[in-house]
Design a protein around this motif. Structure first.
Motif, PDB file in Angstrom:
ATOM      1  N   VAL A  78     -15.852  -4.232 -11.818  1.00 34.10           N
ATOM      2  CA  VAL A  78     -14.859  -5.255 -12.164  1.00 34.10           C
ATOM      3  C   VAL A  78     -14.213  -4.879 -13.486  1.00 34.10           C
ATOM      4  N   ALA A  79     -12.882  -4.945 -13.522  1.00 37.45           N
ATOM      5  CA  ALA A  79     -12.134  -4.671 -14.751  1.00 37.45           C
ATOM      6  C   ALA A  79     -11.483  -5.966 -15.222  1.00 37.45           C
TER       7      ALA A  79
ATOM      8  N   VAL B 169     -10.272   3.666  -6.096  1.00 37.61           N
ATOM      9  CA  VAL B 169      -9.276   2.676  -5.687  1.00 37.61           C
ATOM     10  C   VAL B 169      -9.475   1.426  -6.529  1.00 37.61           C
ATOM     11  N   PHE B 170      -8.416   0.938  -7.118  1.00 38.38           N
ATOM     12  CA  PHE B 170      -8.452  -0.282  -7.921  1.00 38.38           C
ATOM     13  C   PHE B 170      -7.561  -1.309  -7.233  1.00 38.38           C
ATOM     14  N   SER B 171      -8.164  -2.402  -6.784  1.00 37.00           N
ATOM     15  CA  SER B 171      -7.438  -3.348  -5.950  1.00 37.00           C
ATOM     16  C   SER B 171      -7.867  -4.775  -6.251  1.00 37.00           C
ATOM     17  N   CYS B 172      -6.915  -5.701  -6.087  1.00 34.59           N
ATOM     18  CA  CYS B 172      -7.237  -7.134  -6.201  1.00 34.59           C
ATOM     19  C   CYS B 172      -7.935  -7.633  -4.942  1.00 34.59           C
ATOM     20  N   ASN B 173      -7.843  -6.863  -3.875  1.00 40.90           N
ATOM     21  CA  ASN B 173      -8.409  -7.281  -2.600  1.00 40.90           C
ATOM     22  C   ASN B 173      -9.293  -6.163  -2.061  1.00 40.90           C
ATOM     23  N   PRO B 174     -10.598  -6.175  -2.384  1.00 43.97           N
ATOM     24  CA  PRO B 174     -11.485  -5.074  -1.974  1.00 43.97           C
ATOM     25  C   PRO B 174     -11.546  -4.864  -0.469  1.00 43.97           C
ATOM     26  N   SER B 175     -11.183  -5.869   0.325  1.00 41.39           N
ATOM     27  CA  SER B 175     -11.265  -5.723   1.778  1.00 41.39           C
ATOM     28  C   SER B 175     -10.080  -4.939   2.341  1.00 41.39           C
TER      29      SER B 175
ATOM     30  N   GLU C 144       6.109 -11.746   0.989  1.00 39.06           N
ATOM     31  CA  GLU C 144       5.166 -12.857   0.890  1.00 39.06           C
ATOM     32  C   GLU C 144       3.709 -12.402   0.842  1.00 39.06           C
ATOM     33  N   ARG C 145       3.447 -11.099   1.061  1.00 39.25           N
ATOM     34  CA  ARG C 145       2.063 -10.637   1.107  1.00 39.25           C
ATOM     35  C   ARG C 145       1.739  -9.598   0.035  1.00 39.25           C
ATOM     36  N   LEU C 146       2.701  -9.299  -0.829  1.00 41.54           N
ATOM     37  CA  LEU C 146       2.416  -8.368  -1.911  1.00 41.54           C
ATOM     38  C   LEU C 146       1.476  -9.028  -2.916  1.00 41.54           C
ATOM     39  N   PRO C 147       0.479  -8.319  -3.419  1.00 34.67           N
ATOM     40  CA  PRO C 147      -0.453  -8.911  -4.389  1.00 34.67           C
ATOM     41  C   PRO C 147       0.172  -9.006  -5.772  1.00 34.67           C
ATOM     42  N   ASP C 148      -0.444  -9.807  -6.637  1.00 40.84           N
ATOM     43  CA  ASP C 148       0.044  -9.908  -8.014  1.00 40.84           C
ATOM     44  C   ASP C 148       0.012  -8.551  -8.709  1.00 40.84           C
ATOM     45  N   ILE C 149      -1.020  -7.771  -8.430  1.00 39.72           N
ATOM     46  CA  ILE C 149      -1.155  -6.429  -9.003  1.00 39.72           C
ATOM     47  C   ILE C 149      -1.253  -5.441  -7.848  1.00 39.72           C
ATOM     48  N   ILE C 150      -0.309  -4.502  -7.803  1.00 42.56           N
ATOM     49  CA  ILE C 150      -0.300  -3.511  -6.732  1.00 42.56           C
ATOM     50  C   ILE C 150      -1.537  -2.619  -6.852  1.00 42.56           C
ATOM     51  N   SER C 151      -2.178  -2.363  -5.730  1.00 45.42           N
ATOM     52  CA  SER C 151      -3.373  -1.515  -5.731  1.00 45.42           C
ATOM     53  C   SER C 151      -3.044  -0.117  -6.241  1.00 45.42           C
ATOM     54  N   ALA C 152      -4.027   0.504  -6.894  1.00 47.28           N
ATOM     55  CA  ALA C 152      -3.829   1.835  -7.478  1.00 47.28           C
ATOM     56  C   ALA C 152      -4.923   2.772  -6.990  1.00 47.28           C
ATOM     57  N   TRP C 153      -4.530   3.977  -6.608  1.00 44.91           N
ATOM     58  CA  TRP C 153      -5.444   5.007  -6.148  1.00 44.91           C
ATOM     59  C   TRP C 153      -5.354   6.211  -7.073  1.00 44.91           C
ATOM     60  N   THR C 154      -6.472   6.873  -7.311  1.00 46.65           N
ATOM     61  CA  THR C 154      -6.416   8.171  -7.965  1.00 46.65           C
ATOM     62  C   THR C 154      -6.116   9.226  -6.909  1.00 46.65           C
ATOM     63  N   GLU C 155      -5.805  10.440  -7.365  1.00 49.13           N
ATOM     64  CA  GLU C 155      -5.700  11.541  -6.438  1.00 49.13           C
ATOM     65  C   GLU C 155      -7.109  11.964  -6.008  1.00 49.13           C
ATOM     66  N   TRP C 156      -7.178  12.762  -4.947  1.00 49.18           N
ATOM     67  CA  TRP C 156      -8.473  13.261  -4.494  1.00 49.18           C
ATOM     68  C   TRP C 156      -9.076  14.189  -5.549  1.00 49.18           C
ATOM     69  N   PHE C 157     -10.392  14.125  -5.728  1.00 47.24           N
ATOM     70  CA  PHE C 157     -11.075  15.027  -6.651  1.00 47.24           C
ATOM     71  C   PHE C 157     -12.492  15.273  -6.122  1.00 47.24           C
ATOM     72  N   SER C 158     -13.154  16.259  -6.691  1.00 44.84           N
ATOM     73  CA  SER C 158     -14.540  16.551  -6.331  1.00 44.84           C
ATOM     74  C   SER C 158     -15.356  16.662  -7.610  1.00 44.84           C
ATOM     75  N   ARG C 159     -16.644  16.898  -7.473  1.00 41.35           N
ATOM     76  CA  ARG C 159     -17.515  16.971  -8.653  1.00 41.35           C
ATOM     77  C   ARG C 159     -17.152  18.160  -9.538  1.00 41.35           C
ATOM     78  N   TRP C 160     -16.407  19.126  -8.986  1.00 37.10           N
ATOM     79  CA  TRP C 160     -16.033  20.300  -9.762  1.00 37.10           C
ATOM     80  C   TRP C 160     -14.646  20.154 -10.400  1.00 37.10           C
TER      81      TRP C 160
ATOM     82  N   ARG D  63      -0.163   2.779  -2.394  1.00 38.72           N
ATOM     83  CA  ARG D  63      -0.136   2.947  -0.940  1.00 38.72           C
ATOM     84  C   ARG D  63       0.357   1.669  -0.279  1.00 38.72           C
ATOM     85  N   PHE D  64       1.458   1.795   0.450  1.00 45.34           N
ATOM     86  CA  PHE D  64       2.063   0.655   1.129  1.00 45.34           C
ATOM     87  C   PHE D  64       2.125   0.937   2.634  1.00 45.34           C
ATOM     88  N   GLN D  65       1.975  -0.135   3.404  1.00 48.06           N
ATOM     89  CA  GLN D  65       2.167  -0.044   4.850  1.00 48.06           C
ATOM     90  C   GLN D  65       3.405  -0.838   5.218  1.00 48.06           C
TER      91      GLN D  65
END
Length: 299
Positions: free
Chosen positions: A5-6, A33-39, A48-64, A75-77
């Motif tokens: 939680v942030a 992924v940082f989202s107001c709606n974890p589901s 009418e369905r956009l959230p107050d805060i648009i979800s944010a994704w990082t780019e793909w990464f690995s442990r290296w 990401r929008f549909q």
């Protein structure tokens, strides 16, 4: 999956987030992924369905790999199920971000009656966007079938984002997009191969120093468009619609509308869209509003 939680407070421009993730999660590739709606971390591009805060994704990464903290993916549909992934920069650049006026204009456009995909249609639309930034509005048009979209900006770095987003976007049947450098302070060098149907201007009238150049550029493109013959059985000298969106930030923006009238453009439509904001609602404040204007040149 790691959840956290942030705590964002009104007035904060940046919210730095730290998370502890077991290395076992990073054996392959991962992304935060940082989202107001974890589901549902993907936001539906509907007003009418956009959230107050648009979800944010990082780019793909690995442990290296180090996480690229300079890029955020939104990401929008869109209706019909296509995805519109928009990368933007985490920084102070005005050009390389998405803005309220662009998000709501894109949502308004893709939900208009008749916008839905029609692969059998012979009608090809020509779209030009000025000050495209990350390209969100123009690429939203690209989710419709048979669209040719030209994304323009003076900022070369912004066009890199727009080009990248163009490659990632799930454009519709027989649609395509391209990017061009366009400096409003110089003669227009964008050569059109077909008349413009829609000329898009989103969140571009906040700077009074560039308004006159913007209107001159609009006029030049409309004039060039009107001189082209329509392909096939379509009429020549089509009148493009100029679609402008803005969230008013300063009274000086009124100069844009004065110059549009002086340049013989007629305002045909004005749509006001309140921005949903639970904080403003809970504190009794009036909602901020995005305005969409549609102009035509009757000449």
């Amino acid at each position: 999956m790691a959840l956290g939680v942030a705590d964002w407070k009104p007035g904060m421009r940046v919210l730095k987030i730290k998370a502890k993730v077991p290395l076992s999660f990073l054996r392959l590739q991962a992304r935060f992924v940082f989202s107001c709606n974890p589901s549902s971390e993907i936001d539906l591009l509907q007003i009418e369905r956009l959230p107050d805060i648009i979800s944010a994704w990082t780019e793909w990464f690995s442990r290296w790999d180090a996480i690229n903290t300079y890029v955020t993916v939104r990401r929008f549909q869109v209706p019909g199920g296509r995805m519109l992934d928009i990368c933007e920069e985490n920084g102070d650049s005005m050009a390389r971000h998405i803005w309220d006026g662009g998000v709501l204009l894109a949502a308004w456009v893709v939900n208009q009656p008749g916008f839905q995909e029609n692969p059998q249609s012979d009608l090809s639309l020509s779209i030009v966007e000025l000050g495209t930034g990350c390209g969100m509005v123009g690429l939203a048009y690209g989710t419709r079938s048979n669209c040719r979209v030209i994304l323009t900006d003076v900022d070369h770095d912004a066009l890199e984002y727009a080009s990248r987003n163009s490659i990632q976007a799930q454009v519709s049947y027989n649609s395509a997009s391209s990017t061009r450098v366009l400096d409003w302070s110089k003669p227009v060098e964008v050569e059109l191969d077909r008349p413009i149907d829609f000329l898009l201007v989103s969140e571009c009238i906040y700077n009074p120093d560039s308004i006159s150049d913007l209107v001159r550029t609009i006029s030049s493109l409309v004039q060039q468009s009107s001189g082209l013959e329509k392909m096939g059985n379509e009429v020549s000298s089509a009148r493009p619609q100029i679609v402008v969106s803005t969230k008013v930030r300063h009274p000086s923006e009124a100069a844009f509308f004065d110059l549009m009238r002086e340049s013989k453009f007629e305002q045909k439509q004005h749509i006001s869209i309140p921005i949903h904001d639970q904080f403003r609602e809970s504190t009794g404040q009036e909602p901020e509003v995005v305005h969409i204007y549609i102009f035509e040149n009757p000449n």
